[in-house]
Design a protein around this motif. Structure first.
Motif, PDB file in Angstrom:
ATOM      1  N   GLY A  35      18.438 -12.828  -6.973  1.00  0.00           N
ATOM      2  CA  GLY A  35      17.722 -13.783  -7.804  1.00  0.00           C
ATOM      3  C   GLY A  35      16.225 -13.825  -7.620  1.00  0.00           C
ATOM      4  N   GLY A  36      15.654 -12.917  -6.823  1.00  0.00           N
ATOM      5  CA  GLY A  36      14.202 -12.897  -6.661  1.00  0.00           C
ATOM      6  C   GLY A  36      13.695 -14.171  -6.020  1.00  0.00           C
ATOM      7  N   ASN A  37      12.696 -14.812  -6.661  1.00  0.00           N
ATOM      8  CA  ASN A  37      12.120 -16.019  -6.064  1.00  0.00           C
ATOM      9  C   ASN A  37      12.873 -17.293  -6.444  1.00  0.00           C
ATOM     10  N   LEU A  38      14.032 -17.129  -7.112  1.00  0.00           N
ATOM     11  CA  LEU A  38      14.976 -18.233  -7.326  1.00  0.00           C
ATOM     12  C   LEU A  38      16.301 -17.798  -6.696  1.00  0.00           C
ATOM     13  N   PRO A  39      16.330 -17.688  -5.375  1.00  0.00           N
ATOM     14  CA  PRO A  39      17.391 -16.942  -4.712  1.00  0.00           C
ATOM     15  C   PRO A  39      18.734 -17.674  -4.616  1.00  0.00           C
ATOM     16  N   ALA A  40      19.783 -16.848  -4.616  1.00  0.00           N
ATOM     17  CA  ALA A  40      21.144 -17.301  -4.363  1.00  0.00           C
ATOM     18  C   ALA A  40      21.718 -16.447  -3.244  1.00  0.00           C
ATOM     19  N   LEU A  41      22.364 -17.108  -2.292  1.00  0.00           N
ATOM     20  CA  LEU A  41      23.070 -16.424  -1.206  1.00  0.00           C
ATOM     21  C   LEU A  41      24.532 -16.369  -1.580  1.00  0.00           C
TER      22      LEU A  41
ATOM     23  N   PHE B 145      14.330 -24.848  -4.115  1.00  0.00           N
ATOM     24  CA  PHE B 145      12.980 -24.687  -4.634  1.00  0.00           C
ATOM     25  C   PHE B 145      12.678 -23.192  -4.705  1.00  0.00           C
ATOM     26  N   PRO B 146      11.840 -22.752  -5.624  1.00  0.00           N
ATOM     27  CA  PRO B 146      11.497 -21.322  -5.662  1.00  0.00           C
ATOM     28  C   PRO B 146      10.949 -20.844  -4.321  1.00  0.00           C
ATOM     29  N   GLY B 147      11.438 -19.723  -3.865  1.00  0.00           N
ATOM     30  CA  GLY B 147      10.998 -19.213  -2.568  1.00  0.00           C
ATOM     31  C   GLY B 147      11.862 -18.061  -2.099  1.00  0.00           C
ATOM     32  N   ARG B 148      12.313 -18.147  -0.870  1.00  0.00           N
ATOM     33  CA  ARG B 148      13.022 -17.038  -0.241  1.00  0.00           C
ATOM     34  C   ARG B 148      14.107 -17.565   0.679  1.00  0.00           C
ATOM     35  N   ILE B 149      15.227 -16.859   0.761  1.00  0.00           N
ATOM     36  CA  ILE B 149      16.276 -17.155   1.733  1.00  0.00           C
ATOM     37  C   ILE B 149      16.213 -16.105   2.835  1.00  0.00           C
ATOM     38  N   ILE B 150      16.155 -16.557   4.074  1.00  0.00           N
ATOM     39  CA  ILE B 150      16.033 -15.672   5.232  1.00  0.00           C
ATOM     40  C   ILE B 150      17.352 -15.654   5.998  1.00  0.00           C
ATOM     41  N   ALA B 151      17.836 -14.465   6.316  1.00  0.00           N
ATOM     42  CA  ALA B 151      19.026 -14.308   7.150  1.00  0.00           C
ATOM     43  C   ALA B 151      18.582 -13.955   8.561  1.00  0.00           C
ATOM     44  N   LYS B 152      19.083 -14.680   9.547  1.00  0.00           N
ATOM     45  CA  LYS B 152      18.674 -14.478  10.932  1.00  0.00           C
ATOM     46  C   LYS B 152      19.907 -14.466  11.829  1.00  0.00           C
ATOM     47  N   THR B 153      20.099 -13.371  12.572  1.00  0.00           N
ATOM     48  CA  THR B 153      21.192 -13.283  13.531  1.00  0.00           C
ATOM     49  C   THR B 153      20.696 -13.748  14.898  1.00  0.00           C
ATOM     50  N   LEU B 154      21.387 -14.716  15.469  1.00  0.00           N
ATOM     51  CA  LEU B 154      21.005 -15.269  16.766  1.00  0.00           C
ATOM     52  C   LEU B 154      21.998 -14.831  17.841  1.00  0.00           C
TER      53      LEU B 154
ATOM     54  N   PRO C  19       4.147 -16.218  22.802  1.00  0.00           N
ATOM     55  CA  PRO C  19       4.783 -15.118  22.080  1.00  0.00           C
ATOM     56  C   PRO C  19       5.939 -15.572  21.188  1.00  0.00           C
ATOM     57  N   GLY C  20       6.158 -14.788  20.133  1.00  0.00           N
ATOM     58  CA  GLY C  20       7.296 -15.030  19.268  1.00  0.00           C
ATOM     59  C   GLY C  20       6.956 -14.790  17.810  1.00  0.00           C
ATOM     60  N   LYS C  21       7.973 -14.922  17.004  1.00  0.00           N
ATOM     61  CA  LYS C  21       7.822 -14.686  15.567  1.00  0.00           C
ATOM     62  C   LYS C  21       7.650 -16.003  14.835  1.00  0.00           C
ATOM     63  N   VAL C  22       6.832 -15.969  13.786  1.00  0.00           N
ATOM     64  CA  VAL C  22       6.521 -17.156  12.998  1.00  0.00           C
ATOM     65  C   VAL C  22       6.716 -16.827  11.516  1.00  0.00           C
ATOM     66  N   TRP C  23       7.348 -17.750  10.800  1.00  0.00           N
ATOM     67  CA  TRP C  23       7.511 -17.635   9.356  1.00  0.00           C
ATOM     68  C   TRP C  23       6.733 -18.788   8.718  1.00  0.00           C
ATOM     69  N   LEU C  24       5.861 -18.472   7.781  1.00  0.00           N
ATOM     70  CA  LEU C  24       5.072 -19.491   7.094  1.00  0.00           C
ATOM     71  C   LEU C  24       5.570 -19.655   5.655  1.00  0.00           C
ATOM     72  N   GLN C  25       5.174 -20.763   5.015  1.00  0.00           N
ATOM     73  CA  GLN C  25       5.531 -20.967   3.616  1.00  0.00           C
ATOM     74  C   GLN C  25       4.282 -21.381   2.835  1.00  0.00           C
ATOM     75  N   THR C  26       4.142 -20.829   1.645  1.00  0.00           N
ATOM     76  CA  THR C  26       2.922 -21.068   0.881  1.00  0.00           C
ATOM     77  C   THR C  26       3.014 -22.280  -0.039  1.00  0.00           C
ATOM     78  N   MET C  27       4.220 -22.713  -0.359  1.00  0.00           N
ATOM     79  CA  MET C  27       4.376 -23.825  -1.292  1.00  0.00           C
ATOM     80  C   MET C  27       5.015 -25.001  -0.557  1.00  0.00           C
ATOM     81  N   THR C  28       4.192 -25.901  -0.058  1.00  0.00           N
ATOM     82  CA  THR C  28       4.697 -27.055   0.678  1.00  0.00           C
ATOM     83  C   THR C  28       4.964 -28.216  -0.279  1.00  0.00           C
ATOM     84  N   ALA C  29       5.776 -29.167   0.173  1.00  0.00           N
ATOM     85  CA  ALA C  29       6.086 -30.336  -0.648  1.00  0.00           C
ATOM     86  C   ALA C  29       4.823 -31.122  -0.976  1.00  0.00           C
ATOM     87  N   ALA C  30       3.908 -31.222   0.011  1.00  0.00           N
ATOM     88  CA  ALA C  30       2.662 -31.958  -0.209  1.00  0.00           C
ATOM     89  C   ALA C  30       1.815 -31.283  -1.287  1.00  0.00           C
TER      90      ALA C  30
END
Length: 224
Positions: free
Chosen positions: A7-13, A79-88, A200-211
């Motif tokens: 679904g691109g930026n209107l994603p479905a898992l 909301f339009p954006g991205r779904i991230i899959a993360k294996t822990l 150290p570590g990985k960071v994910w940011l988002q460009t479209m905040t609720a505010a």
């Protein structure tokens, strides 16, 4: 369990489950399913953790979806954006904004994460209470807008607007800092505080905040 994110930026898992496999989510988060799925609503992790989740703005109960045969189940972002899959791995944790959690496999644990520095929580835009997600298992998270990723070295920092931090490894720390002088804060258009994440570590940011969305829509409200 097999999955695809479409679904691109209107994603479905869209997930394919085999008999006996279980997915957990916030109550009522499933968008559709096909095939034999048993749905149960539970106080995941006991009543103590369930009440704790209420402080993050999430529901008291969680839904458990168990496949009684081969089936399909789908979750969509709010909301339009991205779904991230993360294996822990076992004991591995990530910290995220309370709105990020979409669903996870049944072995994943959700708990509260309190900002160690009160100021960072109160004015950092991410909130004093965030969510800690711990493996083993796979978790799926939704991020609003475009989602850049950064791998921070020990001591390396990234400075961003409040509310932009979506997810970080538990090895990272978060703090706030003022935006330069009073003049910059008043006339610079960037607010009074910035969020500072240190590796150290990985960071994910988002460009479209609720505010940001609220600010854009506010000019169209009656009386504006």
């Amino acid at each position: 369990m097999r999955y695809s994110i479409e679904g691109g930026n209107l994603p479905a898992l869209i997930m394919t489950l085999e008999p006996g496999e279980t997915i957990i989510s916030e109550a009522g988060a499933r968008t559709w399913s096909r095939g034999p799925v048993k749905t149960e609503t539970r106080a995941q992790g006991g009543i103590g953790k369930s009440i704790g989740r209420m402080f993050t703005g999430e529901s008291l109960f969680m839904s458990n979806y168990t496949a009684l045969g081969s089936c399909e189940i789908a979750f969509t972002s709010s909301f339009p954006g991205r779904i991230i899959a993360k294996t822990l791995a076992p004991g591995e944790s990530i910290i995220c904004q309370k709105t990020c959690f979409l669903c996870a496999t049944s072995g994943v644990d959700l708990s509260l994460y309190f900002q160690k520095k009160l100021g960072a929580g109160l004015v950092g835009g991410e909130g004093f209470i965030m969510q800690k997600i711990t493996g083993p298992g796979m978790v799926f998270l939704e991020v609003d807008g475009y989602c850049p990723e950064y791998d921070l070295r020990p001591g390396e920092q990234i400075v961003c607007d409040t509310g932009v931090l979506a997810i970080m490894d538990s090895t990272c720390t978060m703090d706030i800092q003022t935006v330069g002088s009073v003049k910059n804060a008043i006339f610079g258009g960037e607010g009074i505080f910035d969020t500072v994440i240190t590796g150290p570590g990985k960071v994910w940011l988002q460009t479209m905040t609720a505010a940001k969305v609220a600010k854009c829509l506010s000019i169209y409200m009656p009386g504006k």
